[in-house]
Each structure stands twice: as structure tokens, then as C-alpha cells.
Design a protein around this motif. Structure first.
Motif, PDB file in Angstrom:
ATOM      1  N   GLY A   1       6.057  17.152  -0.211  1.00  0.00           N
ATOM      2  CA  GLY A   1       4.707  17.204   0.342  1.00  0.00           C
ATOM      3  C   GLY A   1       3.624  16.229  -0.325  1.00  0.00           C
ATOM      4  N   VAL A   2       3.571  16.001  -1.621  1.00  0.00           N
ATOM      5  CA  VAL A   2       2.708  15.078  -2.287  1.00  0.00           C
ATOM      6  C   VAL A   2       3.208  13.803  -2.132  1.00  0.00           C
ATOM      7  N   LEU A   3       4.628  13.551  -2.204  1.00  0.00           N
ATOM      8  CA  LEU A   3       4.871  12.088  -1.867  1.00  0.00           C
ATOM      9  C   LEU A   3       5.003  11.470  -0.332  1.00  0.00           C
ATOM     10  N   VAL A   4       5.033  12.456   0.500  1.00  0.00           N
ATOM     11  CA  VAL A   4       4.875  11.871   1.690  1.00  0.00           C
ATOM     12  C   VAL A   4       3.333  11.671   2.004  1.00  0.00           C
ATOM     13  N   PHE A   5       2.688  12.526   1.521  1.00  0.00           N
ATOM     14  CA  PHE A   5       1.075  12.362   1.607  1.00  0.00           C
ATOM     15  C   PHE A   5       0.683  11.038   0.887  1.00  0.00           C
ATOM     16  N   GLY A   6       1.191  10.854  -0.185  1.00  0.00           N
ATOM     17  CA  GLY A   6       0.969   9.472  -1.010  1.00  0.00           C
ATOM     18  C   GLY A   6       1.255   8.283  -0.234  1.00  0.00           C
ATOM     19  N   VAL A   7       2.542   8.147   0.257  1.00  0.00           N
ATOM     20  CA  VAL A   7       3.023   7.171   1.170  1.00  0.00           C
ATOM     21  C   VAL A   7       2.145   6.918   2.329  1.00  0.00           C
ATOM     22  N   ALA A   8       1.826   8.185   2.942  1.00  0.00           N
ATOM     23  CA  ALA A   8       1.060   8.026   4.190  1.00  0.00           C
ATOM     24  C   ALA A   8      -0.373   7.617   3.900  1.00  0.00           C
TER      25      ALA A   8
ATOM     26  N   GLY B   1       0.774  -1.173  -0.061  1.00  0.00           N
ATOM     27  CA  GLY B   1      -0.079  -0.128  -0.114  1.00  0.00           C
ATOM     28  C   GLY B   1       0.937   1.422   0.016  1.00  0.00           C
ATOM     29  N   MET B   2       1.797   1.067   0.864  1.00  0.00           N
ATOM     30  CA  MET B   2       2.950   2.277   0.842  1.00  0.00           C
ATOM     31  C   MET B   2       3.474   2.689  -0.627  1.00  0.00           C
TER      32      MET B   2
ATOM     33  N   LEU C   1       3.051   5.728  -3.056  1.00  0.00           N
ATOM     34  CA  LEU C   1       4.368   6.362  -3.604  1.00  0.00           C
ATOM     35  C   LEU C   1       4.298   6.573  -5.091  1.00  0.00           C
ATOM     36  N   ALA C   2       3.724   5.529  -5.982  1.00  0.00           N
ATOM     37  CA  ALA C   2       3.620   5.818  -7.369  1.00  0.00           C
ATOM     38  C   ALA C   2       2.528   6.479  -7.592  1.00  0.00           C
TER      39      ALA C   2
ATOM     40  N   LEU D   1      -4.705  10.849  -7.465  1.00  0.00           N
ATOM     41  CA  LEU D   1      -3.898  10.217  -6.566  1.00  0.00           C
ATOM     42  C   LEU D   1      -4.655   8.925  -5.930  1.00  0.00           C
ATOM     43  N   TRP D   2      -6.163   9.063  -5.905  1.00  0.00           N
ATOM     44  CA  TRP D   2      -6.867   7.970  -5.320  1.00  0.00           C
ATOM     45  C   TRP D   2      -7.331   6.922  -6.312  1.00  0.00           C
TER      46      TRP D   2
END
Length: 255
Positions: A68-75, A13-14, A18-19, A217-218
Motif C-alpha cells: 500500500g505505501v509503496l504503490v501510493f508513493g509511486v502514484a 518523480g515515480m 518509490l524511495a 513521505l512528502w
């Protein structure tokens, strides 16, 4: 589902987050950043106060945006993977791919779309700096309410299903969700701090770009994670082999 599978799905999922964050970053850079620059130009043209930049605009729009975007995506990828582990097998006869897309669609609706309709995103130069704390609190309150009401709607639907059937129970739970969200919209205070001379087209384009980022993203996460989860949970059976180690030929079914 054992702890080993949950850990493996959490990692997947992480990675999927990220992708998906990379794709969302492209959309944010191409659609969002030009509108931010236009809003900043409007603010500079209509303000006589010029504050010193702590972080340069070029750094904000590149490294800052990417971080910001990549950290948010991983979270959100990790959190959504845990939600997937809970939902799998409890939301009907859906496989991993369909469950991943349902979780992604539900998260997009509850975490972003519902709060967005009450408190939409605003570009720089829109909003009173003195009310930023109030605006942030109200936005997160709306988001928490949306998530809780979504969970309650799912529970209600499952409890009504034995009496009403799946379709009618889903419609009833959805209607209850909409009514309660409407009440939240009515009772929570509205905020409208858009300057009268701010370009309406720019405001509309900025909000659409913000929505496009979340949609990318989603959607990407649901597709990528569904694929990874299915490969982990439903691995392809290895072909049978004969005594010499060669793959045995598959026989055609009779009839």
C-alpha cells in the motif's frame, strides 16, 4: 517544456516517490503498527463478536503495508512530477529544487493536512461500520475542496501580484484560502464516533504517527525529486578539452 523532458521528469518523480515510500514505510512500521496493534487489542477486549480474519494480521502489517505505501508513493510521485512541470517557472524565480519543495509542501497541506484537521485518522475499533461509506465520502469531498481551493488561491495570488506586490498578494490569497476552508469546516458535518472509554493517549499517538508518515513521505519526495530534476534540467557543462583530449585548465576571472 517539451514532451521528452516531461516524460523524463515523470519517471524521476515515480522513482523519487518509490524511495520516499520506503522511508515512509519504515516510519509506518515503527510508529503506526504498534498503535494499530494496541487498538485491535482494545477492540478484542471490549467486543464479544470475533470475526474470522480473511487476511492475517502479520500479513497486513508487513506485505500488505509495504504494498500500500509503496504503490501510493509511486502514484503520488508521478502526479507531483506533473504538477512540478506545470509550476516550474510559473511560481516566481525558483529553481528546480525550490519548486519541488513548494509542490511537496502544497500537496502535503492540500491533500492531507487540511482534510486531516476536519476528519482526522482513526485507528481500528473507532468508528461505526455502518457509516464507513459516509465517512469516506466526506473525507474525499474535503480533500477535493482543499485541492480546488489551493489552486484557486494560487491563481488569485498571481492575479493580485501586479497591483499589490508579491508579498501582499500572497498574504491576501492565503487569507482567502483560510476563510473558505473555515467555511467548509463549518458547513460539512462533523463525525465523532470515538468510544468514550477509548484511551485518549492511544488515539493521539495514532494520529500523530499518521501525520508523521505523510510528513516523511512528502518531505523525502521533495528533496529527492528536487535533486533529480535539477540534475536533469541543469546538467553540468562538460569541461573544455585541448587538441590532445586533455581537459583545458580553467583560468581565474580577472578583477
Amino acid at each position: 517544456m517539451n514532451s521528452i523532458s516531461i516524460r523524463a521528469l515523470l519517471v524521476r518523480g515515480m522513482l523519487a516517490g518509490l524511495a520516499a515510500g520506503v522511508l515512509a514505510l519504515v516510519v509506518a512500521y515503527l510508529l503506526g503498527e504498534p498503535r494499530v496493534d494496541s487498538a485491535i487489542a482494545f477492540e478484542d477486549a471490549h467486543s464479544h463478536e470475533h470475526e474470522m480474519e480473511v487476511v492475517s494480521r502479520s500479513l497486513q502489517s508487513t506485505a500488505g503495508l509495504a504494498t500500500g505505501v509503496l504503490v501510493f508513493g509511486v502514484a503520488i510521485g508521478g502526479i507531483a512530477a506533473l504538477a512540478f512541470c506545470f509550476a516550474l517557472g510559473r511560481t516566481g524565480r525558483f529553481g528546480p529544487r525550490a519548486t519541488a519543495m513548494l509542490v511537496s509542501a502544497g500537496a502535503l497541506l492540500a491533500v492531507y493536512v487540511v482534510p486531516f484537521l476536519k476528519y482526522p485518522a482513526n485507528p481500528p475499533s473507532v468508528g461505526d461500520p455502518d457509516t464507513i461509506g459516509k465517512r469516506t465520502t466526506l473525507y474525499f469531498l474535503m480533500m477535493v475542496l482543499s485541492v480546488l481551493l489551493s489552486v484557486a488561491a494560487v491563481i488569485l495570488g498571481k492575479r493580485l501580484a501586479p497591483r499589490l506586490g508579491n508579498w501582499n498578494a500572497t498574504v491576501a490569497a492565503g487569507a482567502a484560502f483560510l476563510v473558505l476552508v473555515g467555511l467548509a469546516y463549518e458547513f460539512l458535518p462533523a463525525i465523532n464516533e470515538v468510544p468514550k472509554d477509548f484511551p485518549a493517549t492511544l488515539l493521539w499517538q495514532f494520529r500523530l504517527s499518521a501525520l508523521a508518515i505523510q510528513l516523511t513521505l512528502w518531505t523525502a519526495f521533495g528533496l529527492l525529486f528536487g535533486h533529480l530534476a535539477e540534475r536533469h534540467l541543469l546538467p553540468r557543462a562538460a569541461p573544455a578539452r585541448d587538441a590532445n583530449g586533455a581537459a583545458a585548465p580553467r583560468t581565474a576571472p580577472v578583477g
